[in-house]
Design a protein around this motif. Structure first.
Motif, PDB file in Angstrom:
ATOM      1  N   ASP A 171     -42.026  20.065   1.859  1.00 12.46           N
ATOM      2  CA  ASP A 171     -42.728  21.319   1.630  1.00 12.46           C
ATOM      3  C   ASP A 171     -43.916  21.482   2.587  1.00 12.46           C
ATOM      4  OD1 ASP A 171     -44.037  19.205   0.284  1.00 12.46           O
ATOM      5  OD2 ASP A 171     -45.108  20.612  -1.009  1.00 12.46           O
TER       6      ASP A 171
ATOM      7  N   THR B 179     -43.833  12.757   5.973  1.00  9.21           N
ATOM      8  CA  THR B 179     -44.389  14.075   5.647  1.00  9.21           C
ATOM      9  C   THR B 179     -43.493  14.783   4.645  1.00  9.21           C
ATOM     10  OG1 THR B 179     -45.306  14.263   7.892  1.00  9.21           O
ATOM     11  CG2 THR B 179     -45.170  16.284   6.585  1.00  9.21           C
ATOM     12  N   PRO B 180     -44.008  15.164   3.479  1.00  9.92           N
ATOM     13  CA  PRO B 180     -43.198  15.870   2.479  1.00  9.92           C
ATOM     14  C   PRO B 180     -42.559  17.132   3.060  1.00  9.92           C
ATOM     15  CG  PRO B 180     -45.291  15.188   1.545  1.00  9.92           C
ATOM     16  CD  PRO B 180     -45.392  14.960   3.024  1.00  9.92           C
TER      17      PRO B 180
END
Length: 344
Positions: free
Chosen positions: A285, A282-283
């Motif tokens: 941001d 999961t990024p």
């Protein structure tokens, strides 16, 4: 010049140096073994989580920040993928503690059991799903759903019950005012929407935010904000386990409470960094956005106490959805003694 007694009996300075070096090496080698022994002394606890989600951030913080270890616990967290599977694992002693919606404890109790599942600590206190529209909607109104195809959650689960509860509160009959789809497995709902099924979908994070970032959908409303406080996910175990392992359950709950306080006092960015290893794909941001959204709407409980008002709201939501098998008294399936004790 006389030789000091320490060198008598053949111990020359050279031999003594070798002896001291050997002693140091032995000590260095023993340190890892001592550490292993300390780990073995930790009490092992297996927790089954109904799914793996940023919605459960305080649980992962308790692990990453060392709160479980501070309490002498070695906690193994494993996804059990669904309320029914979590209950099966709990009842068959496949796990010690389950993290799942409190409605499951009511279902088990209604079926009859000598060893009921007891809720002893609350983790989240709102619904964690969001309404996602396929098209961008300006000035969204819940009335926009009338006549649409709505991709909902599995029947009988908290997301579905809360979803229908919210729709009814806005004057929408889920069975008559829209085309309601509920026959898609939880794990495939997002894929179904991405493939073109439905005008609206009820999604958990981080999927909702990822879809928004990728232009696959647009978050237009929060079911958590609309439904009020409810014991959405709680830690629970068999009554016998709590009775026979009171100290372990107390230590576990204390670690969770510390994590809840930590999450409450730290930023979304700090929380995301703490639990990054749990969500490698999961990024950063996206993680920060999701956690900030859950914090803003008060989804993360700040203490483990499941109060009577929340229990009443849970049963009201279940009743409105036609899924409440029987009314169950708060004290029958909720134990707040430990949560109250560690929260003081």
């Amino acid at each position: 010049m006389s030789v000091p007694k320490i060198f008598e009996g053949g111990y020359t300075p050279v031999k003594l140096s070798k002896l001291l070096l050997s002693c140091v090496l032995i000590i260095v080698l023993l340190i890892p073994l001592a550490a292993c022994g300390q780990k073995d002394n930790l009490t092992k606890v297996t927790v089954g989580e109904v799914t793996h989600s940023l919605f459960y951030a305080p649980l992962y913080v308790a692990s990453s920040e060392g709160f479980f270890k501070d309490e002498g616990l070695d906690v193994n967290i494993k996804p059990t993928w669904g309320g029914d599977k979590t209950m099966t694992a709990l009842l068959s002693d496949g796990i010690d503690i389950g993290l799942v919606g409190s409605e499951t404890s009511i279902y088990v109790y209604a079926q009859g059991t000598r060893d009921p599942i007891i809720n002893f600590a609350q983790l989240t206190q709102t619904d964690g799903t969001f309404l996602v529209s396929r098209k961008a909607v300006e000035n969204f109104s819940w009335q926009d759903l009338k006549g649409s195809t709505f991709l909902g959650q599995r029947k009988g689960g908290m997301p579905q019950m809360v979803g229908e509860f919210v729709l009814k509160n806005h004057g929408i009959d889920p069975q008559k005012d829209l085309k309601l789809i509920q026959n898609i497995d939880f794990a495939n709902i997002a894929n179904a929407f991405a493939s073109g099924t439905g005008d609206y979908v009820q999604l958990f994070e981080p999927t909702a935010s990822i879809f928004e970032k990728e232009g696959k959908g647009h978050i237009v409303a929060s079911f958590g904000k609309e439904s009020g406080l409810v014991p959405y996910t709680s830690f629970m175990s068999k009554q016998s386990f709590i009775k026979n392992n009171k100290e372990t359950v107390e230590k576990f709950t204390r670690a969770i409470y510390r994590a809840q306080q930590w999450v409450d006092s730290h930023s979304a960015k700090e929380i995301a960094a703490s639990i990054k290893s749990q969500f490698k794909d999961t990024p950063a941001d996206i993680s920060e956005t999701v956690i900030a959204r859950y914090k803003e709407q008060g989804s993360y409980a700040t203490n483990p106490i499941l109060d009577e008002k929340e229990w009443a709201n849970l049963q009201n939501i279940m009743k409105e959805s036609g899924e409440l098998p029987k009314e169950v008294d708060y004290k029958t399936l909720v134990n707040t003694k430990i949560a109250n004790s560690v929260s003081k």
